[in-house]
Enzyme design. Sequence first.
Site, PDB file in Angstrom:
ATOM      1  CG  ASP A 143      -8.542  15.684 -15.536  1.00  0.00           C
ATOM      2  OD1 ASP A 143      -7.932  15.075 -16.439  1.00  0.00           O
ATOM      3  OD2 ASP A 143      -9.515  15.194 -14.936  1.00  0.00           O
ATOM      4  CE1 TYR A 170     -15.463  10.901 -16.702  1.00  0.00           C
ATOM      5  CE2 TYR A 170     -15.242  10.909 -14.316  1.00  0.00           C
ATOM      6  CZ  TYR A 170     -15.489  10.232 -15.496  1.00  0.00           C
ATOM      7  OH  TYR A 170     -15.787   8.897 -15.459  1.00  0.00           O
ATOM      8  CE  LYS A 201     -11.585   7.529 -18.534  1.00  0.00           C
ATOM      9  NZ  LYS A 201     -11.914   8.822 -17.966  1.00  0.00           N
ATOM     10  NE  ARG A 234      -2.926   0.439   3.294  1.00  0.00           N
ATOM     11  CZ  ARG A 234      -2.248   0.561   4.459  1.00  0.00           C
ATOM     12  NH1 ARG A 234      -1.502   1.621   4.681  1.00  0.00           N
ATOM     13  NH2 ARG A 234      -2.332  -0.367   5.369  1.00  0.00           N
TER      14      ARG A 234
END
Length: 387
Positions: A175, A103, A200, A50
């Site tokens: 972004d 978004y 993406k 983690r």
Amino acid sequence: MSRKHKSSTIAVRTGIESDTQHHAVVPPIYLSTNYGFPSFGDVPKYDYTRSGNPNRGLLETALFELESGKGAVVTNCGTSALNLWVSAFLGPDDLIIAPHDCYGGTYRLFNTRAQKGDFKVEFVDQSNDQALAAAIARKPKLILIETPSNPLVRVVDIKKVCQQAAEVGALVGVDNTFLTPIYQKPLELGADFVIHSTTKYINGHSDVIGGVVVTKTEQHAEELGWWGNCIGATGTPFDSYMTLRGIRTLGARMRVHEESSQAILNFLQSQKRVKTIYHPSLPDHPGHEIAKQQQSGFGSMLSFEFDGDIEQLKTFINSLTLFSLAESLGGVESLICHPATMTHRAMGEKALAEAGVSHFLLRLSVGLEDSGDLIDDLAQAFDSVEG
Ligand SMILES: *Cc1c(COP(=O)(O)O)cnc(C)c1O
């Protein structure tokens, strides 16, 4: 890797020949959740996945070198990258300014957390100078820019917003999902952070969900790394391995995506069922000049208003065979999306109208199929609308 290399080289070479045990050319995958301490009190570089893992570390290096940054935290999705960013820097009295047409999931995240009192948010049309100046005058702690925006590919002047942000001490995150560092490097334009949904174009094969926050400073990378471990937002080794594999072809993919989108734009301009087309490469697009300054390519996401009724729009979509009706974008396969009922439906009718997203807006993610085949497919779908 040396900074003198171009993006495609960084994308291909990061981590190649880094295996010291067997000299594997491609870095091996480390699925182990934990790592031994060499001896009592001797803390290894990686102890628990983690907080850190070799595959995630390599992906972070590739991403921050591509973005000209100093560090990065790879997360389990783009949304968790945005959530990590606001969790690390915002408290109940702090304000974030976000685009009104961001978004849909980002809108939902910020809106929901603001309603719980975690922080304050103001959604602004960032291409409207007056509205933006009024929002910045409220002294935000963070400003999120999404350019080109989704789904209307509006362009925001990154340099200008960063200058205004600096005057009130706000930190700016961009972004960069739509263009990737192949076509836009926000840190070089003054931004403090770059955020990606690596789901993406970065991964590019529609088979991994992931995200990243890239930082301009080492200190911010350290802070975000601490928070990523604290809230458990970090990406898995397998996803990191896959995403780095996807990145190898990023430069080549982005080039073909863009060539094909230009061919499709030319075709769409001659179609009577196509009203307004939204793409920054078009000279009448309001962001055309800024895009030419801050981007090294126009990108391949485009949208257009369909001229007809809803039944005709349905016929058009259902007749397509090479554009899958699906959310997401940036993969090798071409997609068509109806934002109002798909990606952006969480916004609700009022916010959709304010963002200028109509029920006749269609968004294309142009994939890597042969562009002639894609155009033939669009042509036969337009024909079938005429019956
Ligand atoms: C998809 C997307 C996100 C969210 O990323 P996930 O990986 O789906 O969580 C954020 N911003 C933009 C621009 C996106 O396209």
